[in-house]
Design a protein around this motif. Structure first.
Motif, PDB file in Angstrom:
ATOM      1  N   ALA A 130       0.848  -1.204   0.000  1.00 41.83           N
ATOM      2  CA  ALA A 130       0.000   0.000   0.000  1.00 41.83           C
ATOM      3  C   ALA A 130       0.880   1.250   0.000  1.00 41.83           C
ATOM      4  O   ALA A 130       0.640   2.200  -0.757  1.00 41.83           O
ATOM      5  N   GLU A 131       1.913   1.244   0.834  1.00 37.71           N
ATOM      6  CA  GLU A 131       2.772   2.432   0.925  1.00 37.71           C
ATOM      7  C   GLU A 131       3.537   2.668  -0.380  1.00 37.71           C
ATOM      8  O   GLU A 131       3.704   3.808  -0.823  1.00 37.71           O
ATOM      9  N   THR A 132       3.966   1.577  -1.003  1.00 32.15           N
ATOM     10  CA  THR A 132       4.669   1.708  -2.292  1.00 32.15           C
ATOM     11  C   THR A 132       3.737   2.310  -3.346  1.00 32.15           C
ATOM     12  O   THR A 132       4.126   3.192  -4.107  1.00 32.15           O
ATOM     13  N   LEU A 133       2.493   1.822  -3.382  1.00 31.40           N
ATOM     14  CA  LEU A 133       1.561   2.304  -4.410  1.00 31.40           C
ATOM     15  C   LEU A 133       1.186   3.769  -4.184  1.00 31.40           C
ATOM     16  O   LEU A 133       1.036   4.536  -5.134  1.00 31.40           O
ATOM     17  N   VAL A 134       1.047   4.156  -2.929  1.00 32.23           N
ATOM     18  CA  VAL A 134       0.755   5.572  -2.625  1.00 32.23           C
ATOM     19  C   VAL A 134       1.829   6.459  -3.251  1.00 32.23           C
ATOM     20  O   VAL A 134       1.543   7.449  -3.928  1.00 32.23           O
ATOM     21  N   GLN A 135       3.096   6.066  -3.035  1.00 31.01           N
ATOM     22  CA  GLN A 135       4.213   6.861  -3.564  1.00 31.01           C
ATOM     23  C   GLN A 135       4.246   6.811  -5.085  1.00 31.01           C
ATOM     24  O   GLN A 135       4.353   7.831  -5.751  1.00 31.01           O
ATOM     25  N   PHE A 136       4.155   5.601  -5.609  1.00 36.46           N
ATOM     26  CA  PHE A 136       4.372   5.406  -7.051  1.00 36.46           C
ATOM     27  C   PHE A 136       3.261   6.055  -7.877  1.00 36.46           C
ATOM     28  O   PHE A 136       3.495   6.564  -8.964  1.00 36.46           O
ATOM     29  N   GLY A 172      -9.695  -5.167  -5.310  1.00 35.45           N
ATOM     30  CA  GLY A 172     -10.655  -4.280  -4.642  1.00 35.45           C
ATOM     31  C   GLY A 172     -10.418  -4.136  -3.150  1.00 35.45           C
ATOM     32  O   GLY A 172     -10.657  -3.085  -2.558  1.00 35.45           O
ATOM     33  N   LEU A 173      -9.923  -5.216  -2.519  1.00 36.62           N
ATOM     34  CA  LEU A 173      -9.778  -5.196  -1.059  1.00 36.62           C
ATOM     35  C   LEU A 173      -8.489  -4.510  -0.631  1.00 36.62           C
ATOM     36  O   LEU A 173      -8.492  -3.674   0.275  1.00 36.62           O
ATOM     37  N   PHE A 174      -7.393  -4.872  -1.270  1.00 36.51           N
ATOM     38  CA  PHE A 174      -6.101  -4.325  -0.823  1.00 36.51           C
ATOM     39  C   PHE A 174      -5.616  -3.159  -1.687  1.00 36.51           C
ATOM     40  O   PHE A 174      -5.312  -2.094  -1.174  1.00 36.51           O
ATOM     41  N   VAL A 175      -5.546  -3.373  -3.005  1.00 38.00           N
ATOM     42  CA  VAL A 175      -4.952  -2.319  -3.845  1.00 38.00           C
ATOM     43  C   VAL A 175      -5.780  -1.039  -3.725  1.00 38.00           C
ATOM     44  O   VAL A 175      -5.240   0.040  -3.479  1.00 38.00           O
ATOM     45  N   ALA A 176      -7.094  -1.169  -3.898  1.00 41.30           N
ATOM     46  CA  ALA A 176      -7.929   0.029  -3.870  1.00 41.30           C
ATOM     47  C   ALA A 176      -8.119   0.550  -2.439  1.00 41.30           C
ATOM     48  O   ALA A 176      -7.965   1.744  -2.186  1.00 41.30           O
ATOM     49  N   THR A 177      -8.416  -0.323  -1.501  1.00 40.97           N
ATOM     50  CA  THR A 177      -8.816   0.144  -0.172  1.00 40.97           C
ATOM     51  C   THR A 177      -7.628   0.504   0.719  1.00 40.97           C
ATOM     52  O   THR A 177      -7.617   1.574   1.345  1.00 40.97           O
TER      53      THR A 177
END
Ligand code: MCA
Ligand code: AMP
Length: 515
Positions: free
Chosen positions: A195-201, A221-226
């Motif tokens: 989640a933290e990596t995707l927020v940055q990227f 839907g559960l992890f990537v999006a939420t």
């Protein structure tokens, strides 16, 4: 103070201050409700109290097959706060399919839809699993559900159970090539780090509003999006399901959308989906299945936006992504995410191949799961000695470093973003009366990318009727896995080794599902 690695990692900073608590987490357009971050803590606290009251202990599994609702997201967080392991199940699975998951994962509690309670009473009693129900909020009331009702009555204050980075947060079942599903064990660190990596990227900020139309029983839907939204303190517009109409109605208030390719082809089919409507949007993400270059190009022509395609797996969370800034290259899944090592190896020898050569994609990093639940042998088979996970996807890295997925070495069909393992269906079809053998293939289908076709060979003297077979398997397997067509042949094409040549069948029936 000891922390709960995932829950505190996602939320502690937002819950510290009155401003953080009053920040909007979710808007529910269907019933006009809103959820603040304070509500997230309170409602997840209520459910966590209920779970502990029901005897859920750290490490216990809580299996959940309920309709999409914001309460179901709170239940996921409650399970994590109680130190337990969340096990979401596709709402399409039949009781026959669920029986396997419950038997394999031996959860403390199984939560189902109130309408399905009677289907599961005998089974859960036999397995010694507690049975609870959760309804969806309708007309300002949660439709009857034992867990929902208990949640409403429970206190909000809950002392979150400490958990470490390596503790399990979730188990998600992914089907296997042998036909038996395997539970991918995901740790607190797997989920939080991704989640933290995707927020940055993807440059998420607290001002973002993600339009959420995916199911919440899968990674996407559960992890990537939420988790991404929770981690940065952004907001969701939370839809019960995808429809082009609902997207068009709500997108003016959103900044980002995540979807499977079918979302994008369906939106392009709707003349109401215009450049004006989405001019303000910051980001469109696609994943779970290949996005055709053609869709990428059409989307840009229609809207001026380039869809950002990324690649992941239940076992690995997200592994690669096209860049936020820089070229989003159609037909590729971009670069390995920060912290993720990716290599292409020769299928036979396992040796790393030079850039430009096609081979199996292997990945390693904090995103990669901890192994399959109670299947040490399977786990061992799918990891290299140096810790790389063998994805089974076939890919190549181009001269600029973009990863391209060119196929799969695993026998897998992806239909509308859902995985279907032919072996599971073949085992079922072989049991049908009059069937000697079967081969299940995926063929091109406009809406879902791939559609399922079953090829059957009758026993000598038997007559096979497509409608009869389809009817017979209906109660046994989820609708999305059921073949769209059945073909009857005298024999299956085989190579000199006797192996069924599915490529020959795929070629022969490639136009069968094209209308
Ligand atoms: C619905 N049906 C399907 C599918 N969805 N059949 C095959 N494949 C499907 N994906 C069935 C329905 O039961 C119905 O059956 C008929 O097809 C038509 O349904 P329709 O109403 O058109 O479909 P829908 O309800 O609008 O759903 C389509 C959908 C949905 C919106 C594309 O399938 C969806 O939300 N897919 C997303 C899946 C996803 O989240 N995958 C992520 C996995 P009947 O004939 O009886 O009417 S996580 C993952 O893969 C990794 C980690 C990753 O990288 O993200
Ligand atoms: P799942 O088992 O549901 O996690 O599905 C993971 C599989 O989906 C991967 O192994 C890939 O085959 C496929 N997949 C996910 N994202 C993409 C993508 N962007 N392009 C092609 N295939 C993808």
């Amino acid at each position: 103070m000891a922390r709960n690695f995932l829950f505190d990692g996602l939320l502690a900073d937002k819950l510290d201050t009155p401003e953080g608590r009053s920040k909007l987490f979710a808007t529910l357009p269907d019933d006009g409700r809103h959820y603040s971050y304070g509500d997230v803590e309170d409602v997840s606290g209520r459910f966590a109290n209920v779970l502990v009251g029901l005897g859920v202990k750290p490490g216990d599994r809580v299996a959940v097959q309920v309709q999409k609702s914001i309460e179901a997201i709170m239940l996921y967080l409650a399970v994590v706060r109680a130190g337990a392991v969340f096990l979401p199940l596709n709402t399409g699975y039949t009781p026959a399919e669920v029986e396997y998951f419950l038997g394999n994962a031996t959860p403390r509690i199984f939560v189902c839809d109130p309408a399905k309670r009677t289907d599961y009473e005998a089974l859960t009693a036999k397995l010694g699993i507690g049975l609870e129900t959760m309804g969806v909020w309708q007309n300002h009331d949660i439709s009857a559900g034992s867990l929902s009702d208990a949640g409403l009555a429970a206190p909000t204050a809950f002392k979150t159970v400490p958990r470490a980075a390596d503790d399990l947060a979730a188990i998600l079942y992914t089907s296997g090539t042998t036909g038996r599903s395997k539970g991918a064990m995901l740790t607190h660190d797997n989920l939080l780090s991704n989640a933290e990596t995707l927020v940055q990227f993807w440059r998420f900020s607290s001002g973002d509003v993600l339009l959420h139309a995916l199911p919440i029983f899968h990674t996407h839907g559960l992890f990537v999006a939420t988790n991404t939204v929770l981690s940065v303190g952004a907001s969701l517009i939370f839809l019960p399901a995808f429809s082009a109409e609902a997207i068009i109605a709500n997108i003016p208030d959103a900044t980002a959308l995540m979807g499977v390719p079918t979302f994008y082809t369906r939106l392009l089919d709707d003349p109401g989906f215009t450049a004006d409507l989405v001019r303000h949007m910051r980001l469109f993400v696609s994943g779970s299945a290949p996005l055709l270059s053609e869709t990428h190009v059409q989307f840009e022509q229609r809207t001026g936006h380039r869809i950002l395609e990324r690649y992941g797996m239940t076992e690995t969370n997200m592994s690669t992504s096209n860049p936020y800034e820089g070229e989003r290259r159609a037909g590729t899944v971009g670069f390995p995410l920060p912290g993720v090592a990716l290599r292409i190896v020769d299928a036979e020898s396992g040796k790393a191949l030079p850039q430009g050569e096609i081979g199996i994609i292997e990945v390693k990093g904090p995103n990669v799961f901890a192994g399959y639940w109670e299947m040490p042998e399977k786990t061992k088979e799918e990891f290299r000695d140096d810790g790389f996970f063998i994805t089974g996807d076939v890919g190549v890295i181009d001269a600029d470093g973009y990863v391209q997925i060119v196929g799969r070495s695993k026998d897998l069909i992806i239909s509308g973003g859902y995985n279907i393992y032919p072996k599971e269906l073949e085992l079922l079809l072989d049991e049908e009366e009059g069937v000697l053998e079967s081969a299940v293939i995926g063929v091109p289908q406009a809406d879902f990318g791939e559609g399922v076709v079953a090829v059957l060979v009758p026993r000598p003297g038997a007559q096979l009727e497509e409608a009869v077979i389809l009817d017979s398997i209906k109660p046994k397997i989820a609708r999305f896995k059921q073949p769209r067509r059945i073909i009857v042949l005298d024999e299956l094409p085989r190579n000199t080794m006797g192996k069924v040549q599915k490529n020959v069948l795929r070629e022969a029936y490639k136009r069968l599902l094209q209308s």
